[in-house]
Design an enzyme around this catalytic site. Structure first.
Site, PDB file in Angstrom:
ATOM      1  N   HIS A  62      -3.212   7.405   2.022  1.00  0.00           N
ATOM      2  CA  HIS A  62      -3.631   6.093   1.539  1.00  0.00           C
ATOM      3  C   HIS A  62      -5.047   5.848   2.031  1.00  0.00           C
ATOM      4  O   HIS A  62      -5.349   6.028   3.212  1.00  0.00           O
ATOM      5  CB  HIS A  62      -2.684   5.028   2.084  1.00  0.00           C
ATOM      6  N   CYS A  82       0.812  -1.223   0.000  1.00  0.00           N
ATOM      7  CA  CYS A  82       0.000   0.000   0.000  1.00  0.00           C
ATOM      8  C   CYS A  82       0.843   1.271   0.000  1.00  0.00           C
ATOM      9  O   CYS A  82       0.367   2.333  -0.394  1.00  0.00           O
ATOM     10  CB  CYS A  82      -0.941   0.008   1.209  1.00  0.00           C
ATOM     11  N   ASN A 125     -10.125   0.190  -0.451  1.00  0.00           N
ATOM     12  CA  ASN A 125      -8.660   0.208  -0.360  1.00  0.00           C
ATOM     13  C   ASN A 125      -8.097  -0.360  -1.659  1.00  0.00           C
ATOM     14  O   ASN A 125      -8.203  -1.553  -1.924  1.00  0.00           O
ATOM     15  CB  ASN A 125      -8.213  -0.633   0.836  1.00  0.00           C
TER      16      ASN A 125
END
Length: 324
Positions: free
Chosen positions: A251, A114, A281
């Site tokens: 993020h 990520c 996500n």
């Protein structure tokens, strides 16, 4: 004078298939209300059958080039962040290079889960500062729907697919915090925490792609602390303070993590770009997706100070400070 890496174009692509939270209700012991309350996610996009990470990345890349008014051969290279490549090799970046019809330059992948886009952005910036490139396309692209355990309600409801891209161009600055472009970066990893977030397969272990495993509560605790600290470190490197930040582009993992991090940094939620509700996500794609969406909406003004930060498996985490 100092060479700075300035964003001159952004772009993104999301697969056509939109999956609402309700899709999970007859497959798992969960509900739209449960997912929203714990994550802030309302829907996400899933790639179609046969649609790959390189396909999403190429579409986002074209959009960023169009916005920058450039052709593929105006680029010196491509740096692409992903944890879900089409193949073990070659790099997805080379497949995007071919898809764009780009006949010169370099193309390689970065893998920091990520945090991948932050790592890719810092690497591209370093190459520009060193004079190895004048224009670099930086992409984050993922098809996380391909590594989900659809029986695990704590993980499979979180992730989506997508891609985002930015075009970096070398421009001259005075060398101070008033310059446009990337002002600083801060990158970190600690492999002791591998078990908190990983995929249980791979070429040299199982010979399979594996599925995502996560200890969500522990990841949450590490995320809030480490994200606030890396942002502070990068701001200090840039000669800036939190009260000079115009936008936080984090993020997009979980609304609670984003909110807690912003609070720890002393930033109101109005200064945070939020796309997690609509995208879920998307791992390395989430920051460039958010940048492209906010740019398209005209939210960024010339001179705005933007903080990007992310944490992912490894654990790996970091931040980049830039002036729009």
């Amino acid at each position: 004078m100092t060479r700075r890496s300035v964003i001159i174009g952004t772009g993104h692509y999301l697969p056509e298939r939109v999956v609402e939270n309700s899709w999970f209700e007859d497959k798992l012991e969960t509900s739209d209300e449960w997912i929203r309350a714990r994550t802030g996610i309302e829907r996400r996009h899933f790639a179609a059958e046969g649609q790959t990470t390189s396909n999403l990345a190429t579409r986002a890349a074209r959009a960023a080039l169009d916005r920058a008014g450039l052709t593929p051969d105006d680029l010196d290279g491509i740096v692409l962040a992903t944890s879900t490549p089409d193949f073990t090799f070659p790099a997805v970046a080379t497949m995007v290079q071919a898809g764009l019809g780009m006949s010169r330059g370099f193309a390689f992948d970065v893998q920091a889960v990520c945090a991948g886009f932050v790592f890719a952005l810092a690497n591209a910036d370093a190459m520009i500062r060193a004079g190895q490139a004048d224009r670099v396309l930086v992409i984050g692209a993922e098809t996380f729907s391909r590594i989900m355990d659809w029986t695990d309600r704590s993980t499979c409801v979180l992730f989506g697919d997508g891609a985002g891209a930015v075009v970096l161009e070398a421009q001259e600055g005075a060398g101070g915090s008033d310059d446009r472009g990337i002002l600083s970066s801060d990158l970190n990893s600690d492999g002791r925490y591998r078990e908190l977030l990983y995929v249980d397969g791979g070429v040299s272990t199982t010979g399979t792609a594996g599925q995502l495993r996560m200890q969500g509560n522990l990841v949450f605790r590490h995320a809030v602390d480490k994200l606030a600290k890396t942002a502070h470190t990068a701001l200090t490197k840039a000669g800036l303070s939190a009260d000079q930040v115009d936008w936080l582009v984090p993020h997009q993992a979980n609304l609670r993590i984003i909110g807690a991090t912003a609070q720890k940094m002393g930033l109101p939620i109005e200064k945070v770009v939020l796309t997690v509700a609509d995208h879920g996500n998307t791992s390395a794609a989430s920051i460039p997706l958010a940048l492209a969406v906010a740019d398209a909406e005209g939210r960024f003004k010339p001179g705005d100070v933007i903080v990007t930060e992310a944490i992912g498996g490894g654990l790996s985490w970091g931040s980049v400070i830039l002036r729009w």
